[in-house]
Design an enzyme around this catalytic site. Structure first.
Site, PDB file in Angstrom:
ATOM      1  CG  HIS A  57      43.707 156.007  21.047  1.00  0.00           C
ATOM      2  ND1 HIS A  57      43.126 156.172  22.571  1.00  0.00           N
ATOM      3  CD2 HIS A  57      44.581 155.482  20.913  1.00  0.00           C
ATOM      4  CE1 HIS A  57      44.319 155.700  23.138  1.00  0.00           C
ATOM      5  NE2 HIS A  57      45.192 155.456  22.532  1.00  0.00           N
ATOM      6  CD  GLU A  58      46.493 153.977  18.343  1.00  0.00           C
ATOM      7  OE1 GLU A  58      47.840 154.244  18.244  1.00  0.00           O
ATOM      8  OE2 GLU A  58      45.685 153.642  18.601  1.00  0.00           O
ATOM      9  CG  HIS A  91      49.697 157.385  21.334  1.00  0.00           C
ATOM     10  ND1 HIS A  91      49.574 157.113  22.419  1.00  0.00           N
ATOM     11  CD2 HIS A  91      48.333 156.488  21.204  1.00  0.00           C
ATOM     12  CE1 HIS A  91      49.179 156.619  23.196  1.00  0.00           C
ATOM     13  NE2 HIS A  91      48.213 155.656  22.602  1.00  0.00           N
ATOM     14  CG  HIS A 138      53.519 162.543  23.666  1.00  0.00           C
ATOM     15  ND1 HIS A 138      53.443 161.343  23.753  1.00  0.00           N
ATOM     16  CD2 HIS A 138      54.628 163.206  23.905  1.00  0.00           C
ATOM     17  CE1 HIS A 138      53.492 161.381  25.228  1.00  0.00           C
ATOM     18  NE2 HIS A 138      54.358 163.017  25.077  1.00  0.00           N
TER      19      HIS A 138
END
Ligand SMILES: [Zn+2]
Length: 688
Positions: free
Chosen positions: A478-479, A482, A485
């Site tokens: 998940h992290e 990010h 991105h």
């Protein structure tokens, strides 16, 4: 001599000078606590001078001399603040906390220096009003609109009288939020369940009993004490066989700040009332209209339709899940006529243990941290061609931090990546991604980002390596999503690149990555037993996948309820006349899964929306799930490592930041608007 001294101080302050390291990497090894205060003072002074220069410009306002100049202002302050505030979370100490208290009013004063600057706004407005005739590129137009809205949403366009009203209402509203939060905290701490008889511990596993003992000792009590903090309340409700005590705990938990000395029932209405007035002054009919303007979902009607679209099929599925648990309970000695809310956690845990036996201890040996790091980086290599090279020569902010040089497929430098995995006293709990520098291009010179990921995975001890739970692997992905991105940003204006996107869009790149943690093909590639080298057995993978959707519909309805309640308070033009509890019960009655309990209320302690900045925004959790489910369904269709799909995701989403409307970016990638059905399929609530 004074001037010379000042120059030499500035030279010696690594926060103020350009870093001589490759890519301009922060000189963490040289930064000392005493550097922060002078750096903040100097940087704020510089930033103010830049603002003054924009205002004092004798030329007519133009996009370049006003909007771009504003965008580029405060660069030093941005650098100093991002290092300071990131380290406040990841590697803090008392001195830094003391500095933070001193800096906070300085930063507020500076931000007001900009936002209340009438001459500055006049120039911004002049450019905005001429926007059609300026021949701006799409991202420039977007930047202009965002800067203009940044002022008007804070009241810059109001006449003097309304400005004063707005200021007064905003101040009162934030004080109400503070009282609300204080009441929730006081009410939460006021309740304890004190047990002195061992029979009252029936069903509690050792770790829960030990926690109860520890809490009792901390409070100077005999026996065992349980309270309403989640680590105490959650396990108690899950395991206690004493139905009477569960009921007591449930009622205490769900009546926080409802009546008594910490009553929030009127404060909730006052907050709602103030928000309506603020919205009206600014020209919106409801608070939800005002909040949603800056999101991907633009209107309250769209949010409400979205919630209903998920609720309609989820409700019967959730009722069936609750019915199954009830049947199971009846067959196992439960003799009441209905499952009450204080029974659900207990019986669903028993049901889960009977039907899905999967525990962390069984899985952890397959998820050695080093293998997981290789696998997570390896996924970025397979999807995007990225290469990660350790750079032990570049300083991290703590010896545990590992620095990587991230290169693109063609060998071009993309980002620096700082990975900080292990807990320590100076780090807060949880996991997050952040950046020390975003991506931007100014005068043809590009700055590539410095991205950081911070987690609290268990540290290797002696001969034992660090082994992750499956949840932790998911968190890592998940992290890391990010981070991608941030790393793959390709824009020119820093405020429009990377993760600077609408709140209901920002979790798409992160949540989509979690999907790979459930893909057998991916897991088999790296999940090997750290002692025997055996590949994770199919049977365990099956269990991971089956457990994922346990009570999916039930959990979904619970989340939708919060979203529905949030909109009921914020998409309205007047304050409800009924009592707060009565109002809430009526809103939630149609989707109730168990009997509603008189004397309980969510609204009086719903801090997310009444003091936590999520007002008219709770839906965004579900919205993000729909985005990622719908986006990932394309990978499922074309292959989970398909380069065409990943390439499109990078081109249309990851690289774009918010240089265009998020809805447009999504449509360009997926070929259609987000499809709620994809989430229902993913959760097993409906079939394809
Ligand atoms: Zn996230």
């Amino acid at each position: 001599m004074g001037a010379a001294l000042l120059t030499s101080c500035k030279m010696e302050n690594p926060l103020l000078s350009e870093s001589p390291l490759e890519y301009g990497a922060p000189q963490f090894d040289k930064i000392k606590v005493e550097h922060y205060m002078p750096a903040f003072k100097q940087a704020i002074k510089e930033a103010k001078e830049e603002i003054d220069a924009i205002v004092a410009n004798a030329e007519e306002p133009t996009f370049a001399n006003t909007i771009e100049a504003l965008e580029y202002s405060g660069e030093t302050l941005g650098r100093v603040a991002s290092i300071f505030y990131n380290l406040m979370e990841a590697d803090t100490n008392e001195e830094m906390q003391a500095i933070a208290e001193e800096i906070s009013p300085m930063m507020t004063e500076f931000s007001m220096y900009v936002s209340l600057n009438e001459k500055l706004f006049e120039r911004v407005k002049a450019v905005y009003e001429a926007r059609e005739s300026l021949g701006l590129e799409p991202d420039q137009l977007r930047l202009l609109e965002k800067k203009y809205k940044g002022f008007t949403r804070g009241g810059a366009n109001l006449n003097a009288e309304d400005k004063e009203k707005y200021g007064k209402l905003s101040e009162e509203e934030s004080l109400l939020e503070l009282s609300y939060g204080k009441n929730v905290l006081t009410a939460t701490n006021a309740f304890t369940l004190e047990l002195t008889d061992e029979s009252e511990l029936a069903g509690l596993p050792d770790f829960v009993v030990a926690l109860g003992k520890q809490t009792a000792e901390e409070k100077g009590k005999e026996g065992w004490v349980f309270d309403l903090s989640y680590p105490s309340y959650g396990p108690f409700m899950k395991y206690s066989e004493r139905r009477d005590l569960r009921e007591k705990m449930y009622k205490a938990y769900n009546s926080k700040a409802l009546g008594g000395e910490t009553d929030n029932t009127q404060i909730v209405k006052d907050i709602a009332g103030h928000r309506i007035e603020i919205a009206n002054i600014l020209g919106y009919s409801t608070w939800a209209d005002y909040q949603l303007e800056e999101r991907m979902v633009k209107t309250p009607a769209e949010v409400e339709a979205f919630l209903e679209q998920l609720l309609a099929p989820s409700l019967p599925a959730a009722r069936k899940e609750v019915g199954d648990i009830f049947k199971f309970a009846r067959a196992n000695g439960f003799d009441a006529d209905a499952l009450m809310p204080w029974d659900f956690s207990f019986w669903s845990e028993k049901y889960k243990a009977a039907n899905y036996d999967l525990n962390d201890a069984e899985l952890k040996p397959y998820f050695r941290l080093e293998s997981c790091i290789d696998a997570v980086f390896g996924l970025a290599t397979r999807l995007y061609g990225l290469q990660f090279t350790p750079r032990p020569d570049l300083p991290g902010y703590h010896p545990d931090v590992k620095v990587y040089d991230v290169k693109d497929e063609d060998g071009k430098h993309l980002a620096l990546f700082y990975a900080d995995f292990f807990p320590r006293a100076s780090k807060r709990g949880g996991a997050w991604m952040t950046e020390f520098r975003g991506q931007s291009i100014k005068d043809g010179v590009e700055k590539r980002p410095f991205i950081s990921i911070v987690t609290n995975f268990s540290k290797p001890t002696g001969d034992d390596p660090s082994l992750l739970t499956h949840d932790e692997l998911t968190t890592f992905l998940h992290e890391f999503g990010h981070s991608l991105h941030g790393m793959m940003a390709e824009g020119r204006y820093g405020s429009l690149t990377g993760t600077s996107v609408a709140r209901d869009f920002v979790e798409l790149p992160s949540q989509i990555m979690e999907n790979w943690a459930y893909e057998p093909e991916y897991l088999r590639g790296f999940a090997k037993h750290y002692q025997t080298g055996e590949v994770i057995p199919q049977e365990l993978i099956d269990k991971i996948v089956a457990t994922k959707n346990y009570l999916a519909a039930y959990s979904q309805v619970r989340q939708l309820d919060f979203g529905i309640l949030d909109m009921a308070w914020h998409n309205r033009t007047d304050v409800p006349s009924e009592a707060t509890e009565t109002f809430e019960k009526a809103v939630l009655r149609p989707s109730a899964l168990m009997p509603q309990v008189p004397g309980t209320c969510i609204s009086t302690s719903f801090s997310h929306i009444f003091s936590g900045g999520y007002s008219a925004g709770y839906y965004s959790y579900k919205w993000a799930e729909v985005l990622e489910a719908d986006a990932f369904s394309l990978f499922k269709e074309k292959g989970i490592f398909n380069r065409e799909v990943s390439g499109a995701f990078r081109r249309e989403v990851l690289s774009k930041g918010s240089s265009e409307e998020e809805a447009v970016l999504y449509r360009n990638f997926r070929g259609h608007d987000p499809e709620p059905r994809a989430l229902l399929v993913k959760l097993g609530i409906v079939n394809k």
